[in-house]
Enzyme design. Structure first.
Site, PDB file in Angstrom:
ATOM      1  CG  LEU A 148       5.228  -1.097   6.346  1.00  0.00           C
ATOM      2  CD1 LEU A 148       5.258  -0.772   4.865  1.00  0.00           C
ATOM      3  CD2 LEU A 148       6.277  -2.154   6.672  1.00  0.00           C
TER       4      LEU A 148
ATOM      5  CD  GLN B 170       7.714   7.099  16.463  1.00  0.00           C
ATOM      6  OE1 GLN B 170       6.554   7.458  16.636  1.00  0.00           O
ATOM      7  NE2 GLN B 170       8.718   7.571  17.171  1.00  0.00           N
TER       8      GLN B 170
ATOM      9  CG  ASP C  14       1.700   0.464   6.547  1.00  0.00           C
ATOM     10  OD1 ASP C  14       2.292   0.637   7.631  1.00  0.00           O
ATOM     11  OD2 ASP C  14       1.199   1.417   5.893  1.00  0.00           O
ATOM     12  CB  ILE C  15      -1.532   2.256   3.120  1.00  0.00           C
ATOM     13  CG1 ILE C  15      -2.211   2.827   1.882  1.00  0.00           C
ATOM     14  CG2 ILE C  15      -0.291   3.064   3.397  1.00  0.00           C
ATOM     15  CD1 ILE C  15      -3.681   2.880   1.972  1.00  0.00           C
ATOM     16  NE  ARG C  16       4.884   3.176   2.975  1.00  0.00           N
ATOM     17  CZ  ARG C  16       6.022   2.819   3.556  1.00  0.00           C
ATOM     18  NH1 ARG C  16       6.860   1.998   2.965  1.00  0.00           N
ATOM     19  NH2 ARG C  16       6.352   3.274   4.746  1.00  0.00           N
TER      20      ARG C  16
ATOM     21  CE1 TYR D 173      -1.921  11.686  16.485  1.00  0.00           C
ATOM     22  CE2 TYR D 173      -1.467  12.916  18.488  1.00  0.00           C
ATOM     23  CZ  TYR D 173      -1.313  11.779  17.717  1.00  0.00           C
ATOM     24  OH  TYR D 173      -0.552  10.735  18.199  1.00  0.00           O
TER      25      TYR D 173
ATOM     26  CE  LYS E 160      -3.764   9.218  18.496  1.00  0.00           C
ATOM     27  NZ  LYS E 160      -3.747   7.846  17.977  1.00  0.00           N
TER      28      LYS E 160
END
Ligand code: SER
Length: 316
Positions: A10, A12, A34-36, A138, A142
């Protein structure tokens, strides 16, 4: 790739990639997760919390997939605001996804980013293989992720592949929590208000890419002949190196009275300055034929047209 599990579907990238994979490989062969749960799910959808050790494994096994595309992660500015949560989601999720790929012998894709570079990396024409000492959580995630994927390939034979995405620009799902988000917001504000206040300073160059090119790159790399791949995780790819004023100019060519102002956010500006100005994508071109179709002008024309249609639809 024949049957694919997508995490972060869900988000980007995920929201558009899932649709493209469905139309390319057949709706019944794509398991979005997805988580939701989305309000109105289309196609096969499963709830997965990537930080739970077995969630990914169980769903991958249930549907007998041959590939995981692991997208669930926090972007750079959000990760800076919540570094510990970012570690848990970005690293914990990745290791769980790689374990599932190892156990079930699956192909594996996860994106890295221009955020994997840092202030000591050469800024212009940044090579594929170079110094990577990022200064953000971040970026730490990565780089560690790239190494972990290489490790699962060399140690366990998992077919891991990845790219270092630049800032991705699209009209479908807003990014949320990234440093390059301004390059999406600017188009919405150009249409709604005719002006935009950028939180990134004039003259700050970062690599960018229109989403259709990013989606093609994922599929092209995953379908590439493994014998041609000297690198795996992760290939530099880019479509343009641009600063806020270049978006202002490109939008100005379509909306002549568009105005750009600046009110710099020191956190995101600091992150942007720690990243390269322009990266070199020769390895991706040579090893799997990467090529971006959109430049800033063709992207701008398409973005403005699609956002206008979207606003019209939403207000109808
Ligand atoms: N677009 C991402 C971000 O800004 C970079 O990978 O966080």
């Amino acid at each position: 790739m024949k049957k694919i599990l997508v995490t972060g579907a869900l988000g980007q990238i995920g929201s558009e990639l899932t649709e493209k994979l469905r139309s390319t490989y057949g709706e019944e062969n794509i398991i979005a997760s997805d988580i939701r749960r989305p309000e109105s799910p289309t196609g096969i959808f499963e709830e997965i919390d990537v930080t739970k050790e077995k969630d990914i494994y169980e769903i991958a096994k249930k549907y007998n997939v041959d590939t995981i595309i692991h997208l669930a992660a926090l972007l750079s500015a959000k990760a800076e605001a919540f570094p510990k949560v970012a570690w848990e989601i970005n690293m914990g999720g990745l290791v769980n996804a790689l374990e599932a790929a190892k156990e079930l012998k699956l192909k594996f894709f996860t994106p890295s980013s221009i955020g994997a570079f840092g202030p000591s990396t050469p800024k212009d024409n940044t090579p594929q293989d170079t110094l990577q000492r990022p200064t953000t959580m971040y970026g730490v995630n990565k780089v560690a992720g790239e190494l972990l994927c290489d490790y699962y390939y060399s140690r366990f034979g998992v077919d891991t592949r990845g790219v270092r995405f630049p800032g991705l620009i699209s009209y479908v799902t807003a990014p949320g929590g990234g440093t390059t988000d301004y390059a999406v917001e600017v188009y919405y504000e150009a249409i709604r208000k005719g002006r935009y206040t950028s939180y990134i300073a004039q003259g700050t160059h970062m690599d960018m890419m229109y989403m259709p090119d990013a989606l093609n790159a994922i599929i092209q790399l995953m379908e590439a002949d493994p014998d041609r791949l000297k690198h795996r995780n992760a290939f530099n790819i880019t479509a343009m190196s641009a600063a806020p004023e270049h978006f202002a100019e490109a939008i100005g060519r379509q909306i002549p009275d568009f105005e750009m102002n600046y009110q710099v956010d020191p956190v995101r500006q600091g992150i942007a300055e720690s990243w390269p100005d322009s990266i070199n994508a020769d390895a991706a071109k040579e090893e799997w034929g990467f090529e971006a179709a959109h430049d800033i002008d063709s992207m701008t024309i398409d973005m403005l047209e699609k956002i206008r249609e979207k606003i019209k639809r939403d207000s109808a």
